[in-house]
Design a protein around this motif. Sequence first.
Motif, PDB file in Angstrom:
ATOM      1  N   LYS A  84      -7.966   5.636 -11.746  1.00 25.99           N
ATOM      2  CA  LYS A  84      -7.451   6.591 -10.764  1.00 25.99           C
ATOM      3  C   LYS A  84      -7.976   7.996 -11.001  1.00 25.99           C
ATOM      4  O   LYS A  84      -8.233   8.740 -10.063  1.00 25.99           O
ATOM      5  CB  LYS A  84      -5.919   6.587 -10.798  1.00 25.99           C
ATOM      6  CG  LYS A  84      -5.294   5.275 -10.330  1.00 25.99           C
ATOM      7  CD  LYS A  84      -3.790   5.356 -10.342  1.00 25.99           C
ATOM      8  CE  LYS A  84      -3.150   4.054  -9.859  1.00 25.99           C
ATOM      9  NZ  LYS A  84      -1.679   4.122  -9.870  1.00 25.99           N
ATOM     10  N   LYS A 118      -9.345  -3.381  -5.698  1.00 28.90           N
ATOM     11  CA  LYS A 118      -9.163  -1.941  -5.454  1.00 28.90           C
ATOM     12  C   LYS A 118      -9.384  -1.613  -3.979  1.00 28.90           C
ATOM     13  O   LYS A 118      -8.652  -0.797  -3.394  1.00 28.90           O
ATOM     14  CB  LYS A 118     -10.152  -1.151  -6.318  1.00 28.90           C
ATOM     15  CG  LYS A 118     -10.022   0.356  -6.225  1.00 28.90           C
ATOM     16  CD  LYS A 118      -8.790   0.846  -6.940  1.00 28.90           C
ATOM     17  CE  LYS A 118      -8.751   2.370  -7.003  1.00 28.90           C
ATOM     18  NZ  LYS A 118      -7.548   2.874  -7.686  1.00 28.90           N
ATOM     19  N   GLY A 163      -6.406  -2.990  -1.961  1.00 30.17           N
ATOM     20  CA  GLY A 163      -5.096  -2.524  -2.415  1.00 30.17           C
ATOM     21  C   GLY A 163      -4.177  -3.616  -2.871  1.00 30.17           C
ATOM     22  O   GLY A 163      -2.964  -3.430  -2.943  1.00 30.17           O
ATOM     23  N   HIS A 164      -4.729  -4.814  -3.161  1.00 32.01           N
ATOM     24  CA  HIS A 164      -3.935  -5.942  -3.651  1.00 32.01           C
ATOM     25  C   HIS A 164      -4.637  -6.559  -4.843  1.00 32.01           C
ATOM     26  O   HIS A 164      -5.857  -6.747  -4.824  1.00 32.01           O
ATOM     27  CB  HIS A 164      -3.772  -7.023  -2.572  1.00 32.01           C
ATOM     28  CG  HIS A 164      -2.817  -6.657  -1.492  1.00 32.01           C
ATOM     29  ND1 HIS A 164      -1.500  -7.072  -1.479  1.00 32.01           N
ATOM     30  CD2 HIS A 164      -2.976  -5.908  -0.378  1.00 32.01           C
ATOM     31  CE1 HIS A 164      -0.908  -6.599  -0.398  1.00 32.01           C
ATOM     32  NE2 HIS A 164      -1.779  -5.889   0.283  1.00 32.01           N
TER      33      HIS A 164
END
Length: 504
Positions: A294, A108, A111-112
Amino acid sequence: MSPLDLKTNLSHDQLLERYQLLCKACSSDSSIDANLKSELAALEQLIKHDLVELTRKGCPDNITDILKAMDNELVRFREFCEFPSLATKSVVGIGGGFSAGKSSFINKLIGHKCLVAEVDPTTSMPAYVMKGQDETIQAINTNNCAITLTQAEFSSLTHEEKLIYGSQVGRMLKSAFITLPDFQWQNLAILDTPGYSKPEDQNWNERTDANLAKAQLNSANYIVWVVSAEAGVISEDDIKFLDSLDKKIPKYVLVSRADKRTEEDVPKIIELIKTTLANRGVNVIDVVPFSTRKRAKYSLEPVIAQMDAWNETLTVLQFAQNFKRQFLAYQSFLEEEQRLGNRRLHKLNRILTLADDDELTSDANDLIELVKQELQQLTQLKDNLASLNHVFFTKLKKIGDRAGVPLPEPNALELMDLKEIDLLGMLRQIREEQGLEEPIINPFADLFSQPINPKVIARILRRETPPDYGFDALMTGELFNQLPQLLRQAQPVDDIIKLLDEVK
């Protein structure tokens, strides 16, 4: 599990791909040149053979820790030789128990989804994530050689690897290195460590030993410790493990899966963890909640801000210093043994001087000879250690020169841990322990005990200055002659200084 129980069901092409991966994992082709490889082998020989042989002749009780620290540092040094860019990064070690959410947090954060979230603790390996020109995944195998992995190959190293593929390639790899062009911290590298376990734990394995996890985290510049919010507290094992880590490394606690608890519970959990750690003497920068969902309101902004702050600090290579500390620990033991031996020899010589009995004199002489032999052995051992130390750091510097990195041998003064001493606090503690009362001091008690001009003193205390007393006159006249005595007797001195400023 027998081979007949494996439900691989792989096609010919899949079996071929797996075979090729196994071949890579077993490769002995190193990317470093033959001379450097030879020098690294010589360093390993010095630590794992020569130094071990030396310890058989005399060593401290913690020699196992010294040798293990040497070995761990050598592993990191090999990683540096294979991946020189890692040496310029400050390492942020991500630690925690099994299934605490470490890999999910890293995925997280960067971002990968490059790390497998649920890896088998017996096959997982430490993985570094850092900025690079290309998106690559490389690993060091048990032959200390770097190999390149595809994302699919790296992702296959899970707890289901043996069930699906009939092999365990992960057990043949020591560490992984992932580079990403869009990794946002130029000077940082994130280290994902396997969860720790105890020998009685069902997940225990030599690859997941608490000592291994401790060595990996102690090599980091910063530590982020992940705790699952589902438990509601930080476990006793986590507290003990955190307390066992290097006190100098800044620590940051992240409470994962915060969405699993109610909004009312999360602040209470955070406060409880803070209080518990403070009461146990474990210092942390902060404790913050986090969730990968999210819609959850627990974002990564506080963590990112902390990472940004760490990114501003450039790291310095510590290989030479870390190796030197272990040599000094051994050397300090030998020097202490020499001091004790000389003290025993001095006492025996005194006994021999005072003895008037032939039998007692003979026994004393025998003991003196024994102590002299021990001192001679210690001197020889110390000389051998110094020689080994010289050879080791000569080779280390040579490797550093090849890599374009200065690695000179540090001296003992550079490694001294100079700490501030609260002398006043120590004196107060001694006074309290001895039951002494707080002293009452009258700074003006003996002000007039010396033959000093009372008019001058009165003018000073009333802050009166005669019209004909300029500053030059004061410094050359009667007041000047009295100032040394006043400064010695009057307290506080700051009042005298302020007075002189006013006169000036």
